[in-house]
Scaffold this active site. Structure first.
Site, PDB file in Angstrom:
ATOM      1  N   LYS A  29      31.703 -14.434 -44.100  1.00 26.71           N
ATOM      2  CA  LYS A  29      32.018 -13.864 -45.406  1.00 26.71           C
ATOM      3  C   LYS A  29      31.933 -14.933 -46.491  1.00 26.71           C
ATOM      4  CE  LYS A  29      35.272 -10.746 -45.207  1.00 26.71           C
ATOM      5  NZ  LYS A  29      36.682 -10.383 -44.925  1.00 26.71           N
ATOM      6  N   ARG A  98      41.448 -13.387 -47.818  1.00 24.20           N
ATOM      7  CA  ARG A  98      40.616 -12.639 -46.869  1.00 24.20           C
ATOM      8  C   ARG A  98      40.168 -13.500 -45.704  1.00 24.20           C
ATOM      9  NH1 ARG A  98      35.775 -10.765 -50.635  1.00 24.20           N
ATOM     10  NH2 ARG A  98      35.468  -9.209 -48.989  1.00 24.20           N
ATOM     11  N   GLY A 107      37.586  -5.394 -38.562  1.00 23.27           N
ATOM     12  CA  GLY A 107      38.929  -4.851 -38.451  1.00 23.27           C
ATOM     13  C   GLY A 107      39.877  -5.658 -37.588  1.00 23.27           C
ATOM     14  N   MET A 109      40.901  -8.923 -38.061  1.00 27.36           N
ATOM     15  CA  MET A 109      41.802  -9.852 -38.725  1.00 27.36           C
ATOM     16  C   MET A 109      42.239  -9.307 -40.082  1.00 27.36           C
ATOM     17  SD  MET A 109      40.357 -13.403 -37.351  1.00 27.36           S
ATOM     18  CE  MET A 109      38.828 -13.038 -38.125  1.00 27.36           C
ATOM     19  N   ARG A 343      26.381  -9.086 -45.787  1.00 21.91           N
ATOM     20  CA  ARG A 343      25.965  -9.762 -44.554  1.00 21.91           C
ATOM     21  C   ARG A 343      24.781  -8.988 -43.998  1.00 21.91           C
ATOM     22  NH1 ARG A 343      31.271  -7.570 -41.669  1.00 21.91           N
ATOM     23  NH2 ARG A 343      30.746  -5.441 -42.137  1.00 21.91           N
ATOM     24  N   HIS A 459      26.964  -1.441  -3.940  1.00 23.40           N
ATOM     25  CA  HIS A 459      25.608  -1.065  -3.519  1.00 23.40           C
ATOM     26  C   HIS A 459      25.033  -0.007  -4.457  1.00 23.40           C
ATOM     27  CE1 HIS A 459      22.689   1.346  -1.176  1.00 23.40           C
ATOM     28  NE2 HIS A 459      22.289   0.160  -0.749  1.00 23.40           N
ATOM     29  N   ARG A 637       6.647  -8.776   1.373  1.00 18.98           N
ATOM     30  CA  ARG A 637       7.598  -9.610   2.115  1.00 18.98           C
ATOM     31  C   ARG A 637       7.711  -9.095   3.543  1.00 18.98           C
ATOM     32  NH1 ARG A 637      13.715  -9.829   0.161  1.00 18.98           N
ATOM     33  NH2 ARG A 637      13.730  -7.737   1.051  1.00 18.98           N
ATOM     34  N   SER A 786       8.102 -17.762  -4.228  1.00 12.70           N
ATOM     35  CA  SER A 786       8.781 -16.744  -5.016  1.00 12.70           C
ATOM     36  C   SER A 786      10.273 -16.969  -4.857  1.00 12.70           C
ATOM     37  CB  SER A 786       8.389 -15.351  -4.525  1.00 12.70           C
ATOM     38  OG  SER A 786       9.110 -14.384  -5.261  1.00 12.70           O
ATOM     39  N   THR A 789      16.367 -15.149  -6.096  1.00 13.24           N
ATOM     40  CA  THR A 789      17.567 -15.702  -6.739  1.00 13.24           C
ATOM     41  C   THR A 789      18.844 -14.988  -6.321  1.00 13.24           C
ATOM     42  OG1 THR A 789      17.026 -14.354  -8.661  1.00 13.24           O
ATOM     43  CG2 THR A 789      16.379 -16.673  -8.721  1.00 13.24           C
ATOM     44  N   ASP A 791      19.718 -14.280  -3.057  1.00 13.06           N
ATOM     45  CA  ASP A 791      20.207 -15.082  -1.938  1.00 13.06           C
ATOM     46  C   ASP A 791      20.499 -16.511  -2.369  1.00 13.06           C
ATOM     47  OD1 ASP A 791      20.684 -13.936   0.674  1.00 13.06           O
ATOM     48  OD2 ASP A 791      18.643 -13.164   0.551  1.00 13.06           O
ATOM     49  N   CYS A 854      11.652 -13.059  -7.822  1.00 12.80           N
ATOM     50  CA  CYS A 854      11.707 -11.647  -7.466  1.00 12.80           C
ATOM     51  C   CYS A 854      13.137 -11.153  -7.276  1.00 12.80           C
ATOM     52  CB  CYS A 854      10.883 -11.366  -6.220  1.00 12.80           C
ATOM     53  SG  CYS A 854      11.484 -12.220  -4.762  1.00 12.80           S
ATOM     54  N   TYR A 874       5.382 -16.019 -13.249  1.00  9.89           N
ATOM     55  CA  TYR A 874       5.723 -14.614 -13.475  1.00  9.89           C
ATOM     56  C   TYR A 874       7.167 -14.325 -13.066  1.00  9.89           C
ATOM     57  CZ  TYR A 874       5.244 -13.838  -8.421  1.00  9.89           C
ATOM     58  OH  TYR A 874       5.414 -13.883  -7.071  1.00  9.89           O
TER      59      TYR A 874
HETATM   60  P1  ADP Z   1      37.177  -6.825 -44.062  1.00 10.34           P
HETATM   61  O1  ADP Z   1      36.661  -8.079 -43.474  1.00 10.34           O
HETATM   62  O2  ADP Z   1      38.077  -6.070 -43.158  1.00 10.34           O
HETATM   63  O3  ADP Z   1      36.069  -5.985 -44.644  1.00 10.34           O
HETATM   64  P2  ADP Z   1      37.701  -7.801 -46.686  1.00 10.34           P
HETATM   65  O4  ADP Z   1      38.207  -9.173 -46.831  1.00 10.34           O
HETATM   66  O5  ADP Z   1      36.274  -7.592 -46.948  1.00 10.34           O
HETATM   67  O6  ADP Z   1      38.111  -7.265 -45.262  1.00 10.34           O
HETATM   68  O7  ADP Z   1      38.548  -6.878 -47.647  1.00 10.34           O
HETATM   69  C1  ADP Z   1      38.499  -5.485 -47.584  1.00 10.34           C
HETATM   70  C2  ADP Z   1      38.277  -4.879 -48.942  1.00 10.34           C
HETATM   71  O8  ADP Z   1      39.242  -5.335 -49.869  1.00 10.34           O
HETATM   72  C3  ADP Z   1      36.964  -5.271 -49.568  1.00 10.34           C
HETATM   73  O9  ADP Z   1      35.915  -4.463 -49.113  1.00 10.34           O
HETATM   74  C4  ADP Z   1      37.225  -5.024 -51.026  1.00 10.34           C
HETATM   75  O10 ADP Z   1      36.977  -3.672 -51.337  1.00 10.34           O
HETATM   76  C5  ADP Z   1      38.680  -5.336 -51.158  1.00 10.34           C
HETATM   77  N1  ADP Z   1      38.793  -6.655 -51.770  1.00 10.34           N
HETATM   78  C6  ADP Z   1      38.835  -7.849 -51.179  1.00 10.34           C
HETATM   79  N2  ADP Z   1      38.900  -8.846 -52.083  1.00 10.34           N
HETATM   80  C7  ADP Z   1      38.890  -8.248 -53.287  1.00 10.34           C
HETATM   81  C8  ADP Z   1      38.909  -8.726 -54.621  1.00 10.34           C
HETATM   82  N3  ADP Z   1      38.949 -10.023 -54.902  1.00 10.34           N
HETATM   83  N4  ADP Z   1      38.872  -7.832 -55.608  1.00 10.34           N
HETATM   84  C9  ADP Z   1      38.828  -6.518 -55.328  1.00 10.34           C
HETATM   85  N5  ADP Z   1      38.814  -5.992 -54.111  1.00 10.34           N
HETATM   86  C10 ADP Z   1      38.834  -6.853 -53.089  1.00 10.34           C
HETATM   87 MG    MG Z   2      16.717 -12.576   0.207  1.00 13.67          MG
HETATM   88 MG    MG Z   3      34.844  -6.509 -45.863  1.00 10.11          MG
END
Ligand code: ADP
Ligand code: MG
Ligand code: MG
Length: 902
Positions: A29, A98, A107, A109, A343, A459, A637, A786, A789, A791, A854, A874
């Site tokens: 991020k 963040r 989701g 952290m 990303r 098996h 074989r 051949s 792997t 055995d 093989c 191969y």
């Molecule tokens: P996650 O990794 O779970 O997506 P984020 O750190 O991206 O968490 O935060 C989740 C949401 O919080 C972001 O998609 C954004 O909408 C909101 N957010 C985070 N930082 C800001 C900010 N500086 N201003 C406004 N909204 C924010």
């Molecule tokens: Mg064998």
């Molecule tokens: Mg996010």
């Protein structure tokens, strides 16, 4: 480190100081926020605290020296840039805190928004927002809620409950209907909840809020769910997370504000065009939380055309810059667009191929790069049929997803019945407690296999994966009663002929028929779907990328196939020959009786007769295979498994004999069989009389097989075809073993082949560690190697393949002794080293020695890359895996050493 160095160590980076290559240090991020900042995109200012700071915190339990000061300095510069101060009662700066690790862990952290609000600055915020008190109190209640939950572990339901209460009091279901007074009241309620659970008041000091939030993000790296997720995704446990501190922008300022997520292409199908959701008058977490219904991103055009156009513009720029599908999080504050995250986006297997093809068309990447961006696991996924679970089907049991795919059919409990019904054109599911080699014909005939015992290397699982057949193993809620031809599950009884459906990806078992759709990709590989005519972006993209992989790869790909039908299929899937044709499968079924005669032979004549009866049958099998593989090498074989595998099990035989004797029947034959089984019993059959040892001990056995191979080759060649047999001797550990077999074989071959022009190679498997270590000597007598792997792994580790996985592999995986079973993916350091030694010393002794593999590893993506790097000629794998191996061999060839294949 000296204290001077510690103080100097840089733990905090302004967004302007980073870039996308610094993911290790700044997390995904942070690195991408920096990248967007430097591209000149509208990113709210902020800074990133490095993963190193997190690692130091987690190691010592306290913030490293110097961190606090650096945060202070960066905060001050942020405040200067924004013209606002954190906690200023009149015009406060607010920030979000963040998490963001190197690999995205959706989701897993934490994030806290609106840090910097307190009882006084909330008033200043309202004033700054043109007297919008509702907005200010809404932001404040969100802070207490997120901070309470994330930083202080206050149960989230309590806040949600209070929010529901406030809505109920107002007679509404939407939080938008709550006014400033309602929200002020809610803040009071939240504070009480906070006090009750933490024993202290909600912290009013903004810098304390900030520091506690940063610490909580550090600690969220080791939260239980994050640990579990990492283990599953094989993300190293010591990376730590970075922390991003970002100036807040507000999507909850009114109807001209809002927040959304977007993809630059459809991440499900890969189709071009923007995809996303938008929510007006909301703050980030509302979109995912599903509190209110979002609208399609396209609606934004009507709501705020200027922001919409700008967003599209930015998305196009990001795609051009990252040269890939991007996903995006954004917020609009009173008509002003802000980018909050981007990303390279996750996508389905189908989208991966489609997008890679499109990007080539668009001139953004070349075909090498397109090949690099897809992988064998994705291709394998695309080859399995799928259930269409659009109706509500409830699973009745769940086992191990042992071999992917979706299959429905009538339940049968024996191999024989499976073959019978399949011959009548019925789809059947073979249900057993566990399978054994005797079930092979039934497994081949069945659409799918369901067992109540055994894991991923039972098996059933191994054989099914090899065949590309759907299998659920170890569904232990199912109670299988084979003699009664029924199983019970969840209080219901399923009889032979009833229909069940199994999903080998999820391990779920359903009663009745769940409709499936066949894979277009398989139809393409099988040649029943023309990629140019197919009105299907996926098939076109797969065709293009596979064609490139074939052109790029140095490894040839062969198939393991024992029958003409398998050989034909393998060839359609692109196999360039057969790397392993197991002859023992030709000893099963109705030929078992001949094998018994061979084993029970008391005189030379009896044995010779039995062999003579087997010869034409084997020859016919080879003829069929050589015809299908016309012009391509076929490695045969010689018989490998211990012979008692062809006899009935001892216990069963003993009972049969006792019962028959009781009834006064003639049991002379059964008694002889029983005596033979007793005589041949071995404590460790896998280390016993098998492979080359059989050939050296049982006169005429290998000779018969060699003759059958040579005669078949001559016949096919006389027909006008071209047979290229390679005879492979299993389980050789010493060159003398091979020399003995070879001398006898060469005599027979010379006699049979005559002037037909057929050429027969003689080589050996390298599957005993001693063979690998004496490969230089063995190469003197072998025209090819051949690597077996399976055995080699079994004997290299001293693991009994049939026993270890269920017994203790879970513990080894848990302890990290290995990250994946060495039977699934080759152990490069140990077993792989044996391969490397044998390849080098074999080639040194005999330049140009042909080298292949093989074992099951031949179809495993990671292992294919390894075999490429060792310089093998191969790999050979099951027919169904051939396209996967072709793709991965191509990837291995275009990838630069050390590139990150994740
Ligand atoms: P996650 O990794 O779970 O997506 P984020 O750190 O991206 O968490 O935060 C989740 C949401 O919080 C972001 O998609 C954004 O909408 C909101 N957010 C985070 N930082 C800001 C900010 N500086 N201003 C406004 N909204 C924010
Ligand atoms: Mg064998
Ligand atoms: Mg996010």
């Amino acid at each position: 480190m000296t204290s001077q160095e510690t103080v100097d160590h840089k733990y905090v980076y302004d967004f302007a100081e980073g870039n996308r290559d610094l993911k290790d240090l700044l997390g995904g991020k942070g690195a991408n926020l920096a990248e967007m900042t430097n591209l000149g995109l509208p990113v709210p200012p902020g800074f990133t605290i490095t993963t190193e700071a997190c690692q130091a915190y987690l190691a010592t339990g306290r913030e490293p020296d110097g961190l606090a000061g650096q945060i202070e300095a960066h905060l001050e510069s942020l405040e200067r840039g924004m013209g606002r101060r954190l906690g200023d009662p009149h015009d406060p700066l607010l920030v979000s805190v963040r998490s963001g690790a190197k690999f995205s862990m959706p989701g897993m952290m934490e994030t806290v928004l609106n840090v910097g609000l307190n009882d006084r600055s909330v008033v200043g915020l309202a004033a700054r927002a043109g007297g919008n008190e509702r907005f200010a109190w809404d932001s404040y209640r969100r802070l207490i809620q997120m901070f309470g939950k994330t930083v202080c572990e206050v149960p989230g339901e309590e806040f949600e409950h209070a929010l529901d209460e406030a809505k109920r009091a107002r007679g509404t279901t939407s939080d938008l209907d709550l006014d400033a007074d309602d929200l002020r009241g809610l803040v009071d309620a939240y504070k009480k909840i906070f006090l009750k659970h933490t024993g202290r008041d909600f912290p009013q000091e903004p810098r304390e809020q900030l520091d506690l939030a940063i610490r909580a993000v550090f600690e969220s790296w080791n939260a239980e769910r994050a640990v579990l997720y990492r283990r599953q995704e094989r993300i190293p446990a010591d990376l730590g997370t970075a922390v991003n501190v970002v100036a807040m922008v507000f999507g909850n300022l009114g109807p001209d504000s809002g927040t959304g997520v977007a993809f630059t292409r459809d991440p499900a199908s890969g189709a071009q065009g923007i995809y996303g959701d938008y929510l007006a008058n909301a703050q980030g977490e509302d979109v995912v939380a599903g509190i209110r219904n979002t609208v399609p991103l396209q609606d934004l055009e009507r709501l705020d055309k200027r922001s919409y156009d700008e967003l599209l513009d930015i998305m196009a720029r990001l795609e051009g810059h990252y040269q890939d599908l991007c996903d995006i999080e954004f917020t609009i504050e009173r008509g002003k667009l802000w980018m909050l995250q981007t990303r390279v986006g996750k996508r389905t297997a189908a989208a991966a191929f489609v997008i890679a093809g499109q990007l080539v068309d668009e001139g953004l990447i070349d075909l090498d790069e397109a090949l690099h961006r897809v992988n064998g696991a994705q291709l394998a996924q695309l080859m399995f049929p799928r259930f269409r679970l659009d109706h509500d089907f409830e699973p009745v049991a769940r086992g191990v997803g042992a071999s992917p795919g979706a299959a429905s059919g009538k339940v049968v409990f024996t191999s024989a019945r499976a073959v019978e019904l399949a011959a009548e054109g019925e789809a059947v599911i073979l249900v057993r407690r566990e399978t054994n080699p005797d079930d092979l014909n039934g497994m081949i005939a069945a659409r799918g296999i369901l067992t109540s015992r055994g894991g991923k290397t039972s098996h059933a699982a191994v054989v099914a994966r090899g065949m590309g057949k759907t299998c659920v193993s170890g569904a232990d809620e199912i109670d299988v009663n084979v003699p009664a031809k029924r199983f019970t599950v969840a209080g219901q009884t399923v009889h032979e002929g009833d229909v069940v459906s199994i999903d080998g990806t999820t391990g779920k078992v359903y009663l009745g028929e769940v409709p499936v759709t066949p894979s277009e990709v398989v139809r393409y590989f099988e040649g029943t779907l023309d990629p140019h005519e197919a009105d299907d972006a996926l098939v076109g993209a797969v065709h293009r990328i596979m064609t490139h992989a074939d052109a790029a790869r140095r490894l040839a790909v062969r198939a393991n196939a024992d029958t003409g039908a398998d050989a034909a299929r393998a060839r359609r899937f692109g196999a360039q020959g057969i790397g392993l044709c197991r002859t023992e499968h030709m000893f099963l079924g109705d030929r078992r009786e001949l094998v018994e005669r061979l084993i029970l032979a008391r005189t030379d004549t009896e044995r010779t007769d039995a062999l003579a009866a087997l010869l034409p049958l084997q020859r016919d099998d080879f003829v069929e295979i050589f015809r299908e593989m016309d012009g391509l090498p076929v490695t045969v074989r010689l018989i490998d498994p211990p012979l008692h595998e062809f006899l009935p099990p001892l216990e069963q035989l003993a009972v049969d004999v006792a019962v028959a004797q009781e009834r006064g029947e003639d049991v002379a034959k059964e008694e002889a069989l029983l005596a033979a089984v007793r005589r041949m019993h071995e404590e460790n059959p896998m280390l016993g009389l098998r492979g080359v040892r059989l050939g050296l001990v049982i006169p005429g056995l290998f000779a018969m097989q060699v003759r059958a191979i040579a005669e078949a080759a001559v016949r096919v060649t006389r027909e006008g075809g071209s047979a290229c047999p390679e005879i492979m001797v299993p389980l050789v550990g010493a060159v003398q073993e091979l020399e003995t077999v070879r001398a006898e074989a060469e005599k027979i071959i010379a006699e049979v082949v005559g002037d037909s022009g057929v050429e027969v190679l003689i080589g050996t498997m390298i599957e005993v560690p001693r063979a690998a270590l004496t490969a230089g000597q063995i190469a003197e007598a072998a025209q090819f190697f051949s690597f077996g792997t399976n055995d080699l792994t079994q004997m290299g580790w001293g693991f009994s393949r049939d026993d270890v996985e269920g017994a203790f592999f879970w513990r080894y995986l848990e302890l990290g002794i290995f990250g994946i079973s060495p039977f699934e993916s080759i152990d490069r350091d140990g077993v792989g080293r044996l391969v490397r030694i044998a390849a080098e010393e074999g080639r040194a002794a005999r330049p140009g020695l042909k080298l292949g593999v093989c074992g099951e590893h031949g179809g495993d993506p990671e292992s294919v890359h390894f075999f490429h790097s060792v310089g093998l000629d191969y790999v050979s794998c099951s027919p169904f895996r051939v396209p996967v191996a072709r793709l991965e061999a191509g990837r291995a060839a275009v990838e630069t050493v050390g590139s990150d294949s994740r």
